[in-house]
Design a protein around this motif. Structure first.
Motif, PDB file in Angstrom:
ATOM      1  N   PHE A 138       0.828  -1.202   0.000  1.00 37.96           N
ATOM      2  CA  PHE A 138       0.000   0.000   0.000  1.00 37.96           C
ATOM      3  C   PHE A 138       0.865   1.255   0.000  1.00 37.96           C
ATOM      4  N   VAL A 139       0.396   2.249  -0.697  1.00 39.20           N
ATOM      5  CA  VAL A 139       0.999   3.574  -0.637  1.00 39.20           C
ATOM      6  C   VAL A 139       0.208   4.400   0.364  1.00 39.20           C
ATOM      7  N   VAL A 140       0.915   5.039   1.283  1.00 44.49           N
ATOM      8  CA  VAL A 140       0.299   5.975   2.225  1.00 44.49           C
ATOM      9  C   VAL A 140       0.879   7.344   1.877  1.00 44.49           C
ATOM     10  N   ALA A 141       0.068   8.171   1.242  1.00 45.41           N
ATOM     11  CA  ALA A 141       0.546   9.455   0.726  1.00 45.41           C
ATOM     12  C   ALA A 141      -0.025  10.613   1.524  1.00 45.41           C
ATOM     13  N   GLY A 142       0.848  11.480   2.010  1.00 48.60           N
ATOM     14  CA  GLY A 142       0.431  12.652   2.760  1.00 48.60           C
ATOM     15  C   GLY A 142       0.313  13.866   1.855  1.00 48.60           C
ATOM     16  N   HIS A 143      -0.752  14.658   2.079  1.00 55.27           N
ATOM     17  CA  HIS A 143      -0.990  15.875   1.298  1.00 55.27           C
ATOM     18  C   HIS A 143      -1.344  17.021   2.242  1.00 55.27           C
ATOM     19  N   THR A 144      -0.973  18.228   1.873  1.00 57.87           N
ATOM     20  CA  THR A 144      -1.315  19.413   2.657  1.00 57.87           C
ATOM     21  C   THR A 144      -2.128  20.375   1.802  1.00 57.87           C
ATOM     22  N   ASP A 145      -2.616  21.456   2.436  1.00 59.88           N
ATOM     23  CA  ASP A 145      -3.239  22.514   1.650  1.00 59.88           C
ATOM     24  C   ASP A 145      -2.131  23.456   1.176  1.00 59.88           C
ATOM     25  N   ALA A 146      -2.508  24.593   0.625  1.00 56.32           N
ATOM     26  CA  ALA A 146      -1.527  25.479   0.004  1.00 56.32           C
ATOM     27  C   ALA A 146      -0.898  26.483   0.963  1.00 56.32           C
ATOM     28  N   ALA A 147      -1.267  26.442   2.242  1.00 56.80           N
ATOM     29  CA  ALA A 147      -0.691  27.396   3.198  1.00 56.80           C
ATOM     30  C   ALA A 147       0.774  27.049   3.452  1.00 56.80           C
ATOM     31  N   GLY A 148       1.623  28.060   3.477  1.00 55.86           N
ATOM     32  CA  GLY A 148       3.029  27.822   3.783  1.00 55.86           C
ATOM     33  C   GLY A 148       3.859  27.543   2.541  1.00 55.86           C
ATOM     34  N   GLY A 149       5.175  27.466   2.751  1.00 50.40           N
ATOM     35  CA  GLY A 149       6.100  27.257   1.649  1.00 50.40           C
ATOM     36  C   GLY A 149       6.158  25.810   1.194  1.00 50.40           C
ATOM     37  N   GLU A 150       6.734  25.599   0.024  1.00 56.44           N
ATOM     38  CA  GLU A 150       6.799  24.258  -0.557  1.00 56.44           C
ATOM     39  C   GLU A 150       7.642  23.311   0.292  1.00 56.44           C
ATOM     40  N   ASP A 151       8.821  23.756   0.706  1.00 54.80           N
ATOM     41  CA  ASP A 151       9.709  22.891   1.482  1.00 54.80           C
ATOM     42  C   ASP A 151       9.067  22.502   2.811  1.00 54.80           C
ATOM     43  N   TYR A 152       8.437  23.467   3.458  1.00 57.14           N
ATOM     44  CA  TYR A 152       7.796  23.188   4.741  1.00 57.14           C
ATOM     45  C   TYR A 152       6.677  22.161   4.569  1.00 57.14           C
ATOM     46  N   ASN A 153       5.820  22.373   3.577  1.00 64.19           N
ATOM     47  CA  ASN A 153       4.700  21.467   3.354  1.00 64.19           C
ATOM     48  C   ASN A 153       5.166  20.085   2.917  1.00 64.19           C
ATOM     49  N   GLN A 154       6.235  20.036   2.153  1.00 66.14           N
ATOM     50  CA  GLN A 154       6.771  18.739   1.731  1.00 66.14           C
ATOM     51  C   GLN A 154       7.210  17.934   2.955  1.00 66.14           C
ATOM     52  N   GLY A 155       7.957  18.582   3.834  1.00 65.42           N
ATOM     53  CA  GLY A 155       8.415  17.903   5.047  1.00 65.42           C
ATOM     54  C   GLY A 155       7.264  17.505   5.957  1.00 65.42           C
ATOM     55  N   LEU A 156       6.267  18.378   6.084  1.00 57.24           N
ATOM     56  CA  LEU A 156       5.122  18.096   6.941  1.00 57.24           C
ATOM     57  C   LEU A 156       4.330  16.903   6.402  1.00 57.24           C
ATOM     58  N   SER A 157       4.129  16.853   5.101  1.00 56.82           N
ATOM     59  CA  SER A 157       3.368  15.748   4.512  1.00 56.82           C
ATOM     60  C   SER A 157       4.112  14.424   4.692  1.00 56.82           C
ATOM     61  N   GLU A 158       5.426  14.463   4.632  1.00 55.04           N
ATOM     62  CA  GLU A 158       6.222  13.246   4.838  1.00 55.04           C
ATOM     63  C   GLU A 158       6.135  12.773   6.282  1.00 55.04           C
ATOM     64  N   ARG A 159       6.218  13.709   7.220  1.00 53.59           N
ATOM     65  CA  ARG A 159       6.135  13.339   8.635  1.00 53.59           C
ATOM     66  C   ARG A 159       4.758  12.767   8.978  1.00 53.59           C
ATOM     67  N   ARG A 160       3.736  13.307   8.380  1.00 58.46           N
ATOM     68  CA  ARG A 160       2.392  12.830   8.657  1.00 58.46           C
ATOM     69  C   ARG A 160       2.153  11.445   8.051  1.00 58.46           C
ATOM     70  N   ALA A 161       2.682  11.207   6.868  1.00 62.21           N
ATOM     71  CA  ALA A 161       2.587   9.869   6.274  1.00 62.21           C
ATOM     72  C   ALA A 161       3.336   8.869   7.152  1.00 62.21           C
ATOM     73  N   ASP A 162       4.493   9.274   7.652  1.00 63.23           N
ATOM     74  CA  ASP A 162       5.277   8.411   8.551  1.00 63.23           C
ATOM     75  C   ASP A 162       4.514   8.114   9.836  1.00 63.23           C
ATOM     76  N   ALA A 163       3.788   9.107  10.350  1.00 65.87           N
ATOM     77  CA  ALA A 163       3.036   8.921  11.595  1.00 65.87           C
ATOM     78  C   ALA A 163       1.951   7.856  11.420  1.00 65.87           C
ATOM     79  N   ILE A 164       1.279   7.882  10.279  1.00 62.05           N
ATOM     80  CA  ILE A 164       0.254   6.872   9.996  1.00 62.05           C
ATOM     81  C   ILE A 164       0.901   5.493   9.905  1.00 62.05           C
TER      82      ILE A 164
END
Length: 216
Positions: A138-164
């Motif tokens: 299975f792929v567990v893919a994290g996505h964010t909304d458009a608030a904040g910068g690209e690098d920040y959101n990329q890291g946040l989406s990765e951490r959230r996918a890892d948390a799941i």
């Protein structure tokens, strides 16, 4: 002693009815996704019970040799180790595979799963260990909304996918190599017309490789 008029009494009854009606709507709106809904969405041979859930195509074409080799190369990889080209390759492969978008909330500015979303994550765990799905990749893919910068959101989406992934491995004993985690930040908005909408903040789960073809 004050005696309410018939009009006042009627208004009170109408107010109570309105409150009860709103309460019913709130309960329905807050209803968690069920194990069966997830199971149907991720099983190629079942019709999804969406009812407000967003499920992808239910066809599950086999991987070609090149795709199968790629999938094996990313199983067990750290989320942050995936290159942008590898992330796009994953996105291409999963386009036509069974998938479901889950609205999983996290604590503000963190990767901690919020208490109100635990029921949905637990339903996901039960579905993935169901005999019909257990052993698939299975792929567990994290996505964010458009608030904040690209690098920040990329890291946040990765951490959230890892948390799941950590929760599913720790609580349900799912093999970590069966869960490919990837973050897309704000690069793949579900509703581009409303980039700040809550629907963009999601975790997408995809049945990438059926257990009958997955190499263990």
């Amino acid at each position: 002693m004050f005696k309410p008029s018939a009009t006042t009494a009627m208004l009170s009854i109408m107010t109570m009815a309105a409150v009860l009606s709103l309460g019913t709507v709130a309960v329905r709106a807050a209803e968690d996704v069920t194990e069966d809904q997830i199971l149907r969405a991720l099983s190629p041979d079942k019709k999804p019970l969406t009812r407000g859930l967003s499920a992808g195509p239910q066809t599950s074409p086999g991987l070609n040799d090149e795709q199968a080799k790629f999938v094996q190369s990313i199983r067990g990889r750290a989320t942050r180790s995936l290159s942008s080209a590898e992330r796009e390759e994953i996105a291409t492969i999963v386009q036509d595979r069974p998938k479901i978008d889950l609205e999983i909330n996290f604590d503000y500015n963190s990767a901690d799963i919020s208490a109100k979303s635990l029921a949905s994550v637990q339903a996901l765990g039960r579905a993935l260990v169901n005999p019909e799905l257990k052993g698939s990749t299975f792929v567990v893919a994290g996505h964010t909304d458009a608030a904040g910068g690209e690098d920040y959101n990329q890291g946040l989406s990765e951490r959230r996918a890892d948390a799941i992934k950590r929760y599913l491995v720790d609580k349900y004993g799912i093999n970590g190599t069966d869960l490919v985690t990837v973050g897309y930040g704000k690069s793949k908005l579900k509703d581009p017309g409303h980039p700040m909408a809550e629907v963009n903040r999601r975790v997408q789960v995809v049945n990438m490789e059926n257990k009958t073809t997955a190499s263990k």
